[in-house]
Design an enzyme around this catalytic site. Structure first.
Site, short mmCIF file in Angstrom:
data_model
loop_
_atom_site.label_atom_id
_atom_site.label_comp_id
_atom_site.label_asym_id
_atom_site.label_seq_id
_atom_site.Cartn_x
_atom_site.Cartn_y
_atom_site.Cartn_z
N LYS A 194 0.82 -1.22 0.00
CA LYS A 194 0.00 0.00 0.00
C LYS A 194 0.85 1.27 0.00
O LYS A 194 0.39 2.31 -0.43
CB LYS A 194 -0.96 -0.03 1.17
CG LYS A 194 -1.99 -1.15 0.96
CD LYS A 194 -3.02 -1.23 2.03
CE LYS A 194 -4.13 -2.18 1.66
NZ LYS A 194 -3.79 -3.62 1.87
C1 LIG Z 1 -4.49 -4.60 1.37
C2 LIG Z 1 -3.78 -5.89 1.25
C3 LIG Z 1 -4.23 -6.89 0.40
C4 LIG Z 1 -5.50 -6.75 -0.39
O1 LIG Z 1 -5.41 -5.76 -1.38
P1 LIG Z 1 -6.75 -5.21 -2.06
O2 LIG Z 1 -6.29 -4.10 -2.95
O3 LIG Z 1 -7.61 -4.72 -0.94
O4 LIG Z 1 -7.37 -6.33 -2.79
C5 LIG Z 1 -3.48 -8.04 0.29
N1 LIG Z 1 -2.35 -8.22 1.01
C6 LIG Z 1 -1.90 -7.28 1.85
C7 LIG Z 1 -0.66 -7.54 2.63
C8 LIG Z 1 -2.58 -6.08 1.99
O5 LIG Z 1 -2.11 -5.16 2.83
#
Ligand SMILES: *Cc1c(COP(=O)(O)O)cnc(C)c1O
Length: 466
Positions: free
Chosen positions: A112
């Site tokens: 993220k």
């Molecule tokens: C947020 C997250 C996901 C999921 O991603 P999305 O965009 O919500 O589908 C998967 N793995 C990790 C480690 C995350 O932080």
């Protein structure tokens, strides 16, 4: 570039306005009015660019007139300069067919950061241009919260209120949020699940009492600018593996459907994507929706991959809109039905549009551990539980052997040390950049899962729009 709402009832906005708005005023999500398209030659010309330059080139059509190419590049260089790896999102090899795209070299160790480090800079840029303030309200199942907080901590024109489900995020995840000592950062631990917290955030966007006083925005993946930033690493990986001459498949550990939707956008732009594999844990609403058209909310089961413990995937609406023929009013009707009954059938057009590019798989706890063990024993790679779900789905997807399959590594294994140690016997150590996390002081409030209490707390602590 103009953006339209998936529910057809909100004004079209440009990139700057969409970035600050988050959710559309009709409850829908913004998508570009049309997909920009790169020719094969244009894609080939992107090979070998440093990450920040690639990012600026891929994102420029979406940004349009909101930023000059020079300014966009400067923001990309600032955002990606904070990553601990010179390649920003390095690609590693598992075996002849399988690859690992490491997306966790940012400040908070999850993918993220790739989007949020840029989003923080976009907020600062657009708010000072407009002389406005922003109140960010978000719900996190773990990683969004810390990445968002890191991205905006200390910004003058922004307050951030981050809700997390009390006791349902890992110690490392919680501490990464609650140890940031900036005056504009407010952490709230809510009784209930991530979906309960997310529902409160959604409700606040429609609460005139709040939106009249505060300019409320989201940083969860309903914000278009985040998805846009995630499109870049699909290009980065595919270019290294031979695109545009060669097709590439991706396996994506999925929760809110933001990351994998960015892969769909890359394909729409002309990147030769063979398949997008949606990997879920036992919270498998997306797997059920993609395999039999049945989008029905179950109850959330906590797992060792908490960022995927989600039963309603906000960004799925963007796919339903685009694959279903872009009929906003029909989708608004369909979503109203879903909000009442917590279940809906996908239309034939939606199912056909989705199945052209997507497949899905579900991993239970044993599948996840087995994938971590395989990576450790056969490839000497320690991967986190989310990534393991992606790897499990990748290895059983049956993609033709000549096509590389890239699993997105969404979190650093040190973020989920207990689960990794249980599966592999190896306890990953925290990287130097967050090494003193357990010595830092925590700051957060605990509130009941009650909307009015949460709204009152935010109203008391946020700075009005001015
Ligand atoms: C947020 C997250 C996901 C999921 O991603 P999305 O965009 O919500 O589908 C998967 N793995 C990790 C480690 C995350 O932080």
């Amino acid at each position: 570039m103009q953006y339209v709402s998936t529910r057809g009832g909100a004004p079209a906005l440009d990139f700057e306005a969409v970035t600050l708005a988050g959710l559309a005023s009709d409850g829908g999500l913004y998508v570009p009015a049309e997909w920009p398209r790169f020719s094969e030659g244009e894609i080939a010309a992107l090979a070998g660019l440093p990450y920040a330059q690639l990012a600026a080139r891929v994102m420029q059509p979406f940004v349009g007139d909101s930023l000059s190419p020079e300014r966009l590049l400067a923001l990309c260089e600032a955002a990606y300069g904070r990553f601990a790896h010179a390649a920003v999102t390095p690609l590693k090899q598992f075996d002849e067919q399988h690859w690992l795209l490491e997306l966790f070299h940012g400040p908070t160790l999850a993918f993220k950061d790739v989007a949020l480090q840029l989003l923080g800079l976009l907020f600062a840029e657009f708010l000072s241009r407009r002389e406005q303030r922003l109140t960010i309200v978000g719900a996190t199942s773990g990683d969004t919260g810390s990445a968002a907080i890191d991205a905006v901590a200390g910004l003058d024109r922004v307050d951030i209120f981050m809700l997390h489900p009390n006791g349902r995020v890992s110690d490392v995840q919680r501490r990464q949020m609650t140890t940031v000592q900036a005056p504009n950062v407010f952490n709230i631990a809510i009784e209930g699940s991530f979906d309960d917290a997310q529902a409160m955030v959604k409700r606040m966007f429609g609460d005139r009492g709040m939106t009249d006083r505060f300019q409320i925005s989201a940083v969860n993946s309903i914000n278009w600018a985040r998805l846009m930033a995630q499109v870049v690493y699909y290009f980065a990986a595919a270019l290294q593996l031979g695109a545009p001459q060669r097709k590439v498949a991706f396996s994506v550990p999925t929760g809110n459907f933001g990351d994998v939707f960015a892969g769909y956008v890359a394909a729409k732009m002309g990147l030769p994507v063979e398949r997008l594999i949606v990997a879920t844990n036992v919270n498998d609403i997306l797997h059920r929706a993609l395999s039999d058209g049945d989008y029905a909310q179950g109850t959330v089961t906590p797992t060792a991959a908490p960022s995927m413990d989600i039963q309603v995937s906000s960004n799925f609406e963007r796919l339903l809109f685009d694959a279903g023929g872009r009929d906003g009013l029909a989708l608004a009707e369909q979503m109203r039905g879903f909000e009442q009954t917590r279940a809906m059938r996908l239309t034939n057009a939606q199912r056909e549009g989705a199945s052209a590019l997507f497949s899905s798989a579900r991993a239970d706890a044993d599948d996840m551990s087995a994938a971590m063990l395989w990576a450790s024993q056969s490839c000497d790679e320690i991967i986190d539980p989310h990534t393991a779900i992606g790897l499990h789905a990748a290895r059983q997807a049956g993609i033709e052997a000549s096509i590389p399959v890239v699993t997105l590594a969404t979190a650093h294994p040190a973020k989920f040390r207990d689960a990794v140690e249980r599966a592999t016997g190896t306890r990953p150590s925290l990287p130097a950049r967050i090494g003193d996390l357990f010595q830092r002081e925590e700051r957060f409030v605990e509130l009941p899962g009650d909307y009015d209490t949460v709204a009152a707390y935010i109203a008391q602590n946020a700075t009005p729009r001015g």
